[in-house]
Design an enzyme around this catalytic site. Structure first.
Site, PDB file in Angstrom:
ATOM      1  N   ALA A 205      48.349  50.825  22.388  1.00  0.00           N
ATOM      2  CA  ALA A 205      49.778  50.551  22.187  1.00  0.00           C
ATOM      3  C   ALA A 205      50.020  49.125  21.694  1.00  0.00           C
ATOM      4  O   ALA A 205      49.263  48.209  21.982  1.00  0.00           O
ATOM      5  CB  ALA A 205      50.529  50.771  23.498  1.00  0.00           C
TER       6      ALA A 205
ATOM      7  N   GLU B 146      62.266  44.408  19.956  1.00  0.00           N
ATOM      8  CA  GLU B 146      63.034  43.403  19.233  1.00  0.00           C
ATOM      9  C   GLU B 146      63.159  43.735  17.756  1.00  0.00           C
ATOM     10  O   GLU B 146      64.082  43.284  17.078  1.00  0.00           O
ATOM     11  CB  GLU B 146      62.335  42.048  19.346  1.00  0.00           C
ATOM     12  CG  GLU B 146      62.228  41.568  20.768  1.00  0.00           C
ATOM     13  CD  GLU B 146      61.495  40.246  20.818  1.00  0.00           C
ATOM     14  OE1 GLU B 146      62.172  39.232  20.782  1.00  0.00           O
ATOM     15  OE2 GLU B 146      60.257  40.260  20.881  1.00  0.00           O
TER      16      GLU B 146
END
Lengths: 290, 166, 743
Positions: free
Chosen positions: C697, C702
């Site tokens: 991962a 953001e």
């Protein structure tokens, strides 16, 4: 902060007996969506809030008669926006009522309150101007009818005398075949105050009516321009001269929402659009609702 | 008729309620401070964000700018009254399933606005959903998953039920 | 995999949909004092006097505290520089700065008291723009004896290659100045904190993203040992960076210690506008291209305008400028970024941590180059994107993904090559940033006798879904069902150290810590099984789905547990540590764990009459490595992108010349509503298991906010032929540009 007392009178007489004691320190609350926000924002600090919602003499319905339509003191904006007759025959008003605030606001806020608040940017005002609405005022000394154009006198100021309140608003029935529209421009599409608002109506006879909001201390009915716009419906140059006259009738200011120049340009753009949509609605049989 | 406290009789989440409150109290304050129903969220406190949305007689209202005195004689539904008998309402389930719940602060208001919409319109199109939720701000989700949740909820509520009619 | 990679539903969603989820604002502690703040009326001034007599007359008001009532010298706080006083002391430096605090027995009394406290003040000149702050005769925001005589707090330089000699090889150089406005986070939950004296120290309950950082800042400010400050991070009703660094907590802690009573500071949403904002910036950028659209050089001067106190501002400036190359191969680069003080709301972390202004500038330069050189905007980016394994920022980790895949997918999903209706344009852009370099995350995992599990982490839950994702990682590792896992989060007395819930880092860094804590549990179980002789000590042991087997015997974790301890006692405690690579002398302190990269493609329609922009379609594609929870990942990128849409089209904090904030309220500061989002929006994830986190991962959260504005600006430029260099692209600005074009 909430430094006020609240009264919930059941009858108009009680309202009239309350108001003199407090004079200018009393505020009437129909939906409360402006009054309470103003108190929160520190823009006003009434000592007494008089709730109108429980007054049995005041009405919250929309009465359709042969001569026009009557909105009660407590008729809510969401009911104005969704009423089939308003959407059909007073489309500009339905457009405007449906764009005030959010659904939460429209469910509480009333048409009469929107007028009584006398904001230069009140969305329902330009439509009421083009329908030649009449404001029915009631006070301790009886009733009087005030034409909408002389009702609002300055930002936040109306021709209501102390102790008077709006009992209803009447809009005479536009002649058959008329089409109308209200176009609002704001900084965003959802819940916002108008930067400029324009209402137009094309009558069956080809006459044009135009009124603008948020471009002057009070709403502006561009009476001088209306003849010219009427002539201009078949003549593009004449029409543009009429549009220029509409802009000349307004006195926009610069504030955090927009500059004066932009507002002036938008008066023209929105008036053109309001007339275009009004024409479309006039010509359409079995009108498509907005 | 005019005093600093006022007695309210109203129906709250289906049950009759009588309570004495300050006459200047807002509905949101009464719900949260007097009745302990903290699911009604306070955010902007000026009718702009919809976090405090409740239903009054089936219609959405920002309880932060509604005087408590106004709901005398009315029916008020808050988020706490939606999951009848502990079983989630299909709208609540749909919000969970579609990932429409992030920080959760807008969620109660968002769900109640959805309820008001779906009660009057069983099959809203995307434009109608957006319009109905314009007064409920969310800064987390970007709204996309919320719109999906509303349409999933509408589907659930439309699904054939053994009870005829509604 | 059973749990990872599935869109497992949120563990905290049930309470949130029924209204029982508690936020700090809902909290009450017996004996609590309610505090409300009295705030400075203009941008800069001297406090002449504070008149509290009317406030003290309000029933319920206990006291009105000013700087004179606090310890001397005034305790200062701040994570980078301790420059912020608990209350303005003699001078105030921004509109809304706390000058006094009213303590009362109830909230209403505190509010009325605050409204009735009068500040007599003498105005001083305020600096509110970059130009104001840099003027040769500029008033100093921090005019301290012996202090610097400039509002520039710090400058950060980065350079590689040789910009000077590359100049001659450029076919075309684009040089432009871009401005990015002050943006407010607009979390729906207002700031609220409760502090009370506890065990010779203080406990603080606050919706804070970085409880351990807050603990350090409070400890330093009030001169307490770390162990005497307990921070309990409550569930956050929207953070986006605004609740990362210390805000009202040091003051609340000080008041609690001073009064000996619990103190709750409440604020309104309006007050959030004078509490935190994103750094605004002016970016001058020169980008040189060869004939084929390859970047040969780039020079950047970025002036970041901080508020009156540093907060995280210097770090944000330093860190954003570090990736001023974007995702592109730039052989010659010179960047200087300055962090500048002003008399405005203190600026702090905000989704994207300083990247959005640079990204908007760079991606607009790319768009201009594409147009000028006659190269398709997708193609010009493909020519410059670094390839997987290639160096991006010298000395840091190389590109950790094949980014062209995401770019192409975003273009395809948008229908890049489809003909456009008139008045419509398309735009595409790439966002990039790195998480917190060299950072530390610890996790504790406790396996219980009934085979349930407790996972204790310092990560805060703020809607991003950490409580679900971290549980998924543990569930996968230990084969324990999700509903048997309890997350303990953000209580510094109960969970081990974590540096921050920020920078899109938690899935990777805390995820690794949780995973390694689970492996520690397994290792201990294996040792127990061997010690008991349950499995052969010399065999290669297989562990799968909560079972340990040696080929002959197969035992569940719980079998081993209960035979080793019993059914009524014992616990297997697993400890996990993730520590990013610290590099001595590295400007950021260490290497990036991963690159967070997003691709956004947009179609926009522009009404030439009003200048109004409508986003008709938006596609978000993230290079995520492996989505632990695909639904979370997609909704994070969408949420970020809609925040970016707000930045692009409507958001800006406006100040007057006295430094008064003119639109510090939800009524006047516009964020997108349901009516403003794209008509059509879709998201996709590139998953090549190439990230540094568990199961490959990378982080997300953001990215959408970094580049949505650039993509929208590109689409508007495509539709109108005008490049907008100042955000937000309001209807008025579009109209003005189009009118000027016509004239």
């Amino acid at each position: 902060m909430a430094q006020f007392r609240v009264a919930a009178p059941r009858a108009l007489d009680e309202v009239f007996s309350l108001l003199p004691t407090y004079g200018a320190d009393a505020a009437l609350v129909a939906g409360g969506t402006d009054v309470l926000i103003h108190i929160r924002a520190g823009k006003s600090s009434p000592k007494l809030l008089v709730l109108l919602s429980k007054v049995r003499d005041l009405d919250s319905t929309i009465q359709v008669t042969g001569s026009g339509v009557l909105f009660g003191a407590l008729t809510r904006l969401s009911d104005v926006a969704s009423h089939p007759v308003i959407r059909d025959r007073y489309a500009a008003l339905a457009d405007a009522a449906g764009q005030i605030g959010s659904e939460q606001i429209r469910n509480r806020g009333t048409l009469c309150g929107n007028i009584g608040n006398a904001s230069p940017a009140a969305d329902t005002m330009p439509p009421l101007y083009i329908y030649d609405a009449v404001v029915n005022v009631v006070g301790p000394n009886g009733r009087r009818a005030v034409p909408i154009q002389s009702f609002v006198t300055a930002p936040g100021k109306t021709s209501l005398a102390q102790g008077e309140l709006i009992e209803s608003i009447f809009c005479p029935c536009p002649e058959d075949g008329a089409g109308s529209a209200y176009i609002k421009l704001a900084r965003r599409n959802g819940i916002d105050i108008a930067t400029v608002g324009a209402a137009a109506m094309i009558l069956g006879t080809g006459k044009v009516r135009v009124a603008l909001g948020a471009v002057g201390p009070t709403p502006v009915r561009a009476l001088d321009a209306e003849d010219q716009l009427g002539k201009g419906l078949d003549d593009a140059d004449a029409f543009e001269r009429g549009i220029d006259m509409v802009a000349a009738a307004t006195k926009p200011i610069t504030d955090i929402r927009a500059s004066r120049d932009y507002r002036l340009a938008m008066v023209k753009a929105l008036t053109r659009e309001a007339i275009r949509v009004s024409l479309e609605r006039r010509l359409t049989t079995g009108r498509v609702l907005p | 008729m005019m005093s600093d406290t006022i007695e309210l009789q109203f129906t709250l989440n289906g049950l009759p309620k009588t309570i004495a409150v300050r006459s200047s109290a807002m509905l949101a304050e009464v719900l949260r401070d007097d009745l302990g129903l903290l699911g009604t969220k306070i955010s902007c406190n000026e009718g702009e964000c919809g976090a405090c949305t409740v239903l009054i007689d089936g219609r959405t209202a920002n309880s932060c700018i509604v005087l408590a005195a106004e709901v005398d004689g009315c029916e008020v539904l808050t988020i706490e009254g939606l999951a009848a008998g502990g079983e989630l309402h299909p709208i609540q389930t749909a919000f969970i399933e579609e990932g429409a719940v992030h920080c959760g602060y807008c969620t109660p208001g968002m769900i109640l606005s959805t309820k008001a919409l779906l009660d009057r319109n069983h099959d809203p199109d995307s434009a109608e959903v957006r319009k109905a939720l314009e007064g409920n701000l969310c800064r987390c989700t970007g709204y996309n998953r919320i719109l999906k949740a509303v349409s999933r909820a509408a589907g659930k509520l439309r699904a054939p039920s053994p009870v005829a009619g509604e | 995999m059973d749990v990872v990679g599935k869109s497992v539903l949120r563990g905290d969603a049930y309470k949130k949909v029924v209204g029982t989820h508690e936020f700090a604002i809902d909290g009450r502690v017996p004996g609590m004092l309610w505090a409300r703040l009295v705030r400075a009326p203009t941008g800069h001034g001297r406090i002449v006097s504070v008149d509290a007599s009317e406030a003290l007359a309000v029933p319920g008001v206990v006291s009105v505290i000013t700087a004179a009532d606090l310890p001397k010298p005034m305790p200062l706080y701040g994570s980078v520089v301790a420059d912020q006083p608990l209350l303005a002391d003699g001078t105030y430096r921004y509109h809304g700065e706390p000058v006094a605090v009213v303590l009362a027995d109830n909230d209403e009394a505190a509010l009325i008291g605050a409204a009735r406290t009068r500040i007599a003040y003498e105005e001083l000149p305020a600096v509110v723009t970059v130009a104001d702050a840099l003027a040769h005769d500029a008033a100093l925001v921090h005019d301290t004896e012996g202090g610097p005589r400039s509002n520039v707090h710090k400058a950060y330089n980065y350079a590689w290659g040789d910009v000077g000699s590359a100049e001659a090889q450029c076919h075309k150089i684009f040089e432009n100045t871009y401005t990015f406005p002050m943006i407010h986070h607009f979390a729906l939950e207002p700031f609220s904190v409760i502090a009370w004296p506890e065990s010779g120290g203080v406990q603080i309950k606050s919706p804070v993203q970085h409880p351990f950082l807050l603990r350090r800042v409070v400890a330093e400010c009030l001169k307490l040992e770390l162990s005497k400050v307990r921070v309990v991070a409550t569930s956050i009703g929207g953070g986006f960076g605004s609740k990362g660094y210390a805000k009202y907590e040091p003051l609340a802690a000080c008041l609690a210690l001073q009064t000996g009573r619990p103190v709750k500071i409440s604020t309104s949403l309006d007050e959030a506008f004078v509490t935190a904002r994103r750094l605004s910036a002016t970016v001058r950028m020169r980008t040189g291209f060869d004939r084929d659209g390859r970047i040969l050089l780039q020079q950047v001067e970025a002036d970041y305008l901080m508020g009156a106190y540093a907060d995280a501002g210097p770090r944000i400036t330093q860190k954003a400028a570090y990736v001023s190359c974007g995702p592109y191969r730039i052989p010659n680069l010179r960047t200087v970024a300055r962090a500048i003080y002003s008399n405005t709301t203190p600026s702090t972390a905000a989704r994207g941590f300083g990247m959005p202004p640079l990204n908007f500038a760079l991606e607009t330069q790319m768009q201009m180059a594409a147009r000028d050189l006659g190269i398709d905007p997708v193609e010009i980016r493909l020519r410059n994107l670094v390839r997987k394994g290639e160096q991006l920022v010298p000395g840091d980790i190389p590109a950790d993904g094949e980014w062209s895949e995401g770019l192409r997918r975003a273009a395809d999903m948008l229908g890049w090559d489809e003909p456009l209706p008139p008045g419509t344009g398309r735009g595409i852009s790439i966002g990039i940033k790195n998480p917190i370099p060299g950072s530390v995350s610890n996790a504790l995992v406790k396996l219980h006798a009934d085979n349930s599990l407790t996972v204790a982490v310092g990560t805060s839950e703020m809607g991003q879904g950490a409580c679900t994702v971290l549980a998924q990682i543990a569930a996968e590792e230990l084969g324990i069902p999700m509903d048997r896992i309890t997350m303990i989060m953000g209580d510094t007395a109960a969970v081990p150290f974590d540096v921050a819930t920020a920078g899109s880092r938690s899935t990777v860094t805390m995820g690794n810590a949780v995973q390694s804590a689970c492996k520690d549990v397994i290792k201990q179980l294996e040792d127990m099984a061997k010690e008991l002789g349950l499995i052969a000590a010399d065999e290669t042991v297989q562990i799968k789905g909560g079972m340990v087997s040696d080929g002959q015997n197969s035992l569940s974790f719980n079998d081993i547990f209960t035979r080793y301890f019993s059914k009524t006692q014992g616990e297997v405690v697993g400890r996990g540590l993730y520590k990013g690579e610290v590099v001595a002398g590295h400007p950021l302190g260490g290497l990036s764990d991963f690159w967070e990269v997003i691709f956004i493609a947009v179609k926009a329609r522009v009404d030439p009459a009003t200048g109004k922009v409508r986003i008709t379609k938006m596609i978000n594609v993230s290079d995520i490595g492996k989505a632990i929870n695909p639904l979370h990942c997609k909704s994070q990128e969408e949420g970020g992108a809609m925040m970016g849409l707000g930045h692009a089209l409507m958001e800006q904090m406006l100040y007057d010349e006295k430094g008064r904030l003119r639109n510090g309220s939800p009524l006047d500061y516009r964020i997108p509503t349901t009516m403003d989002i794209p008509w059509e929006m879709d998201s996709s994830l590139v998953e090549n298991q190439d990230g540094a986190g568990p199961f490959g991962a990378k982080g997300i959260g953001e990215s959408g906010a970094i580049t949505a504005a650039a993509a929208i600006a590109a689409a508007v430029a495509d539709a109108t032929g005008v490049f907008f260099k100042d955000l937000p692209i309001t209807s008025e600005r579009v109209w003005a540009a189009l009118s000027a074009d016509k004239a």
